[in-house]
Design a protein around this motif. Structure first.
Motif, mmCIF file in Angstrom:
data_model
loop_
_atom_site.group_PDB
_atom_site.id
_atom_site.type_symbol
_atom_site.label_atom_id
_atom_site.label_comp_id
_atom_site.label_asym_id
_atom_site.label_seq_id
_atom_site.Cartn_x
_atom_site.Cartn_y
_atom_site.Cartn_z
ATOM 1 N N LEU A 61 9.269 10.650 -8.642
ATOM 2 C CA LEU A 61 8.571 9.366 -8.845
ATOM 3 C C LEU A 61 8.239 9.587 -10.226
ATOM 4 O O LEU A 61 8.154 10.910 -11.011
ATOM 5 N N VAL A 62 8.602 8.269 -10.970
ATOM 6 C CA VAL A 62 7.859 8.177 -12.320
ATOM 7 C C VAL A 62 6.455 6.763 -12.300
ATOM 8 O O VAL A 62 6.740 5.745 -11.370
ATOM 9 N N VAL A 63 5.713 7.591 -13.400
ATOM 10 C CA VAL A 63 4.442 6.379 -13.373
ATOM 11 C C VAL A 63 4.649 5.584 -14.488
ATOM 12 O O VAL A 63 5.426 7.081 -15.941
ATOM 13 N N SER A 64 4.061 5.485 -15.409
ATOM 14 C CA SER A 64 4.084 5.004 -16.857
ATOM 15 C C SER A 64 2.522 5.506 -17.636
ATOM 16 O O SER A 64 1.921 5.177 -17.998
ATOM 17 N N SER A 65 1.399 5.749 -16.722
ATOM 18 C CA SER A 65 0.372 6.021 -17.161
ATOM 19 C C SER A 65 -0.057 6.920 -15.985
ATOM 20 O O SER A 65 0.009 7.182 -15.109
ATOM 21 N N GLU A 66 -1.338 8.102 -16.973
ATOM 22 C CA GLU A 66 -1.884 9.104 -15.181
ATOM 23 C C GLU A 66 -2.375 8.439 -14.320
ATOM 24 O O GLU A 66 -2.762 8.844 -13.314
ATOM 25 N N GLU A 67 -3.116 7.201 -14.843
ATOM 26 C CA GLU A 67 -4.107 6.460 -13.520
ATOM 27 C C GLU A 67 -3.052 5.367 -12.245
ATOM 28 O O GLU A 67 -3.328 6.152 -11.246
ATOM 29 N N GLN A 68 -1.601 5.647 -12.471
ATOM 30 C CA GLN A 68 -1.156 5.479 -11.442
ATOM 31 C C GLN A 68 -0.395 7.456 -10.414
ATOM 32 O O GLN A 68 -0.248 6.498 -9.001
ATOM 33 N N MET A 69 -0.633 7.900 -10.934
ATOM 34 C CA MET A 69 -0.096 9.456 -9.956
ATOM 35 C C MET A 69 -1.486 10.103 -9.385
ATOM 36 O O MET A 69 -1.260 10.583 -8.943
ATOM 37 N N LEU A 70 -2.073 9.540 -9.287
ATOM 38 C CA LEU A 70 -3.644 9.087 -9.062
ATOM 39 C C LEU A 70 -4.123 9.590 -7.907
ATOM 40 O O LEU A 70 -4.532 10.172 -7.259
ATOM 41 N N PRO A 71 -3.415 8.623 -7.107
ATOM 42 C CA PRO A 71 -3.711 8.346 -5.516
ATOM 43 C C PRO A 71 -2.588 9.386 -4.531
ATOM 44 O O PRO A 71 -2.664 9.333 -3.464
ATOM 45 N N LEU A 72 -2.106 9.880 -5.614
ATOM 46 C CA LEU A 72 -0.591 10.964 -5.233
ATOM 47 C C LEU A 72 -0.891 12.606 -5.404
ATOM 48 O O LEU A 72 -0.468 12.927 -4.493
ATOM 49 N N VAL A 73 -1.557 12.601 -6.232
ATOM 50 C CA VAL A 73 -2.204 13.852 -6.669
ATOM 51 C C VAL A 73 -3.369 14.285 -5.832
ATOM 52 O O VAL A 73 -4.607 13.984 -6.281
ATOM 53 N N ARG A 74 -3.287 15.472 -5.178
ATOM 54 C CA ARG A 74 -4.582 16.508 -5.143
ATOM 55 C C ARG A 74 -5.613 16.589 -6.729
ATOM 56 O O ARG A 74 -6.477 16.924 -6.195
ATOM 57 N N GLU A 75 -4.432 17.483 -6.956
ATOM 58 C CA GLU A 75 -5.008 17.962 -8.480
ATOM 59 C C GLU A 75 -4.789 17.921 -9.471
ATOM 60 O O GLU A 75 -3.053 17.831 -9.452
#
Length: 201
Positions: A61-75
């Motif tokens: 997966l790719v994101v444009s910001s850290e905020e976009q991945m926060l719903p996907l990762v636990r830590e």
């Protein structure tokens, strides 16, 4: 398959396709990638059909910001943070523990989700227009060379190509697991570069 310049109107067309579980091709900092909605099982099935790829392979997966991945990762561990601060945005893909919202085809039973913050402006704009992460598996049939230009994209099932022109030759993104300090795929960023950053903690 429609090929179109990556302008704001094209981004909205791409978003509509993603909302309807379609497949969009777009340029990244390495090669052209294939985007679908990563949270839709139907969209992921369409992606695997386009690729001719078994569902036993995980999907990056790719994101444009850290905020976009926060719903996907636990830590986000300290090792993740060092790698992210040093190499993002750029061609380093990191493994994270996923939340349950991430569908099984993304992790392919590995228990990990692989994410990169992209440096390519078109990929960034697509992530922002979509409002979250998109898939970024290479735009080719499995076993064939990845596409570096729209002209090389001969993939039935791709609804739209965002034209970013001919991409310069580039190795793939490096895939790295910060928890086990392991390179799973060699690429644009060397293991020595990563280890140098991690030694600084």
């Amino acid at each position: 398959m429609i090929r179109i310049e990556a302008n704001p109107e094209a981004m909205q067309r791409a978003v509509e396709i993603l909302r309807n579980d379609g497949v969009v091709a777009y340029p990244t900092e390495t090669v052209y990638g294939l985007a679908v909605n990563p949270l839709s099982e139907a969209a992921l099935h369409a992606l695997f059909l386009v690729k001719g790829r078994p569902e036993s392979n995980p999907v990056l997966l790719v994101v444009s910001s850290e905020e976009q991945m926060l719903p996907l990762v636990r830590e986000i561990t300290s090792a993740h943070r060092l790698c992210m601060d040093a190499f993002w945005p750029g061609p380093l893909s990191l493994l994270f523990d996923p939340w349950d919202v991430v569908p099984a085809p993304i992790t392919a039973g590995s228990g990990k989700v692989c994410i990169r913050r992209t440096a390519h402006p078109v990929a960034q704009k697509l992530c922002r227009a979509w409002g979250g992460a998109i898939t970024s598996t290479s735009a080719n049939r499995t076993g064939q060379p990845p596409a570096r230009s729209p002209e090389e994209l001969e993939l039935p099932g791709v609804a739209l190509v965002l034209d970013g022109g001919l991409l310069p030759p580039s190795p793939p993104s490096t895939v790295y697991d910060p928890i086990f300090c392991q390179v799973l795929r060699k690429g644009a960023i060397s293991e020595a570069e990563i280890r140098k950053i991690l030694k600084s903690r």
